[in-house]
Write a protein that holds these residues in place. Structure first.
Motif: not given
Ligand code: AMP
Ligand code: GLY
Length: 429
Positions: A191-193, A238-245, A278-279
């Motif tokens: 689950s998630g986006e 949903v793809v924040t810079p932290e997620v991208e990293d 959750g990231g």
């Protein structure tokens, strides 16, 4: 001297590619096989099908094509890049082995698990009875995937055992996808986006495009059957810079190292379909090409020349390319034939594209169009990709819909909620 480029394919993604490639000062001639009436404004269309490998090779050899860019997955999976490489020609796209990342879900999942790339836990089955036993003891919902290429229809997220067994029997017993159903992957439902993350790679380095998001279902609110994609936007909030990293570190770095360890140098485009919760990113699928319709908004945002990067992927030597990306969001609203993804009429005259493109920041990419007695008519399920860029996401969305409202043919359909999920996440710029 200007270079020649051959684009393989004839859909919306390939129109966006042709539009972008033709703007490059490095390129003097663009061919498309087979292309479409929209592509014909930027390229010479040659009547060779995208899956006719020998003819594509003969054409590329006879024209001494400097670079071939392959749009769809099927010719890559069939080994087009290997065939052209044997002739000493440059191709942006993986060989047949690398294309198995999309062509075989079993191969893909085994590589991910071997090299520690986060993905849903899974089991592989080649026997119907074993698969059935396993499904019946699995927690619901359960995800079942045909191993091979099935035109986007080979996946079921089953909410009931009945649904699960009926899909399993379609795939393994009735063999509705043929040999693609020799094996199945049965996996945990995440689950998630969802989001798409697409990179250029030479097998070592990656140069990412911004994040994007597709809308796979036919109806508003993600209802109804799956399609090739009814719209897209970029960026995906949903793809924040932290997620991208994390995506680069946890997905692409170990994956490319793993592929190299397997003796596969992947030169081309790698597209990760991700579930973000959750990231934390986990991989749903890989594609070995640009997304369609994700490419349309992405190329509107890409300010740098795409051609040097395509050459560098093909040559296996990405230098420290810096991508110049327009910070403004872009949206693509797909207009389809009434009835799609089921049966639909062809040959309906299309009006209003010129008017639509008068809207500032709007480009209309052709997917399933054709010419009949000099008129532009519908020729496929997904017909046009009305694509726009705007200062804010609501702006880009409003522009795309104003433009789409000016285009008419009998039975034309589009979703009215493209980008709404990003708005809900506060993606207002
Ligand atoms: P795929 O072709 O593997 O990307 O699957 C098609 C669609 O099925 C995806 O875009 C997801 O919406 C859904 N899907 C695939 N695998 C999973 C999973 N493990 N959990 C939840 N949804 C999934
Ligand atoms: N938009 C999904 C795909 O290109 O596969």
């Amino acid at each position: 001297m200007g270079r020649s480029v051959l684009i393989v394919g004839g859909g919306g993604r390939e129109h966006a590619l042709a539009w972008k490639i033709a703007r490059s000062p490095l390129v003097s001639k663009v061919y498309a096989a087979p292309g479409n009436p929209g592509i014909a404004a930027h390229a010479e269309c040659v009547p060779v099908a995208a899956d006719d490998l020998p003819k594509l090779r003969d054409f590329a050899v006879s024209k001494k094509i400097d670079l071939t860019v392959v749009g769809p997955e099927a010719p890559l999976a069939a080994g087009l890049a290997d065939l052209l490489a044997k002739e000493g020609l440059l191709v942006c796209g993986p060989g047949g082995e690398g294309a198995r990342m999309e062509g075989s879900k079993v191969f893909m999942k085994e590589i991910l698990s071997k090299y520690g790339v986060p993905t849903a836990s899974f089991r592989v089955f080649d026997d119907y009875d074993d698969a059935e036993q396993y499904v019946l003891t699995h927690r619901l919902p359960v995800v079942i995937k045909a191993d091979g290429l099935a035109a986007g229809k080979g996946v079921a997220v089953a909410q009931t055992f009945e649904e699960a067994l009926s899909f399993l029997s379609d795939v393994m017993d009735r063999r509705v996808f043929g040999a693609a159903g020799d094996r199945v992957v049965i996996e945990e439902c995440l689950s998630g986006e969802e989001a798409s993350y697409i990179v250029f790679t030479d097998g070592h380095k990656v140069v990412p495009l911004p994040s994007s998001q597709d809308h796979k279902r036919i109806g508003d609110g993600d209802q109804g059957p799956n399609t090739g994609g009814m719209g897209a936007y970029s960026p995906a909030p949903v793809v924040t810079p932290e997620v991208e990293d994390r995506v680069l570190k946890e997905v692409f770095t170990p994956l490319l190292a793993g592929l190299r360890a397997e003796g596969i140098l992947f030169r081309g485009i790698l597209y990760a379909g991700l579930m973000i919760d959750g990231g934390a990113p986990r991989v749903l699928e890989f594609n070995v090409r640009f997304g369609d319709p994700e490419a349309q908004p992405l190329f509107l945002r890409l300010k740098s020349d795409i051609v040097p990067l395509l050459f560098q992927c093909a040559q296996g030597k990405i230098t420290d390319a810096v991508m110049d990306i327009d910070p403004r969001p872009a949206v693509c609203v797909v207009m389809s034939s009434g009835g799609y993804p089921g049966g639909y009429a062809k040959g309906c005259p299309i009006e209003g594209i010129g008017e639509a493109e008068k809207e500032p920041g709007v480009v209309v990419f052709h997917a399933g169009t054709a010419r009949k007695e000099g008129r532009l008519v519908t020729g496929g399920g997904r017909v046009l990709g009305v694509t726009s860029i705007g200062d804010t996401l609501p702006d880009a969305i409003a522009r795309a819909y104003r433009a789409a409202g000016k285009i008419h043919w009998e039975g034309a359909y589009f979703r009215t909620d493209i980008g709404r999920k990003a708005l809900a996440r506060g993606g207002t710029r």
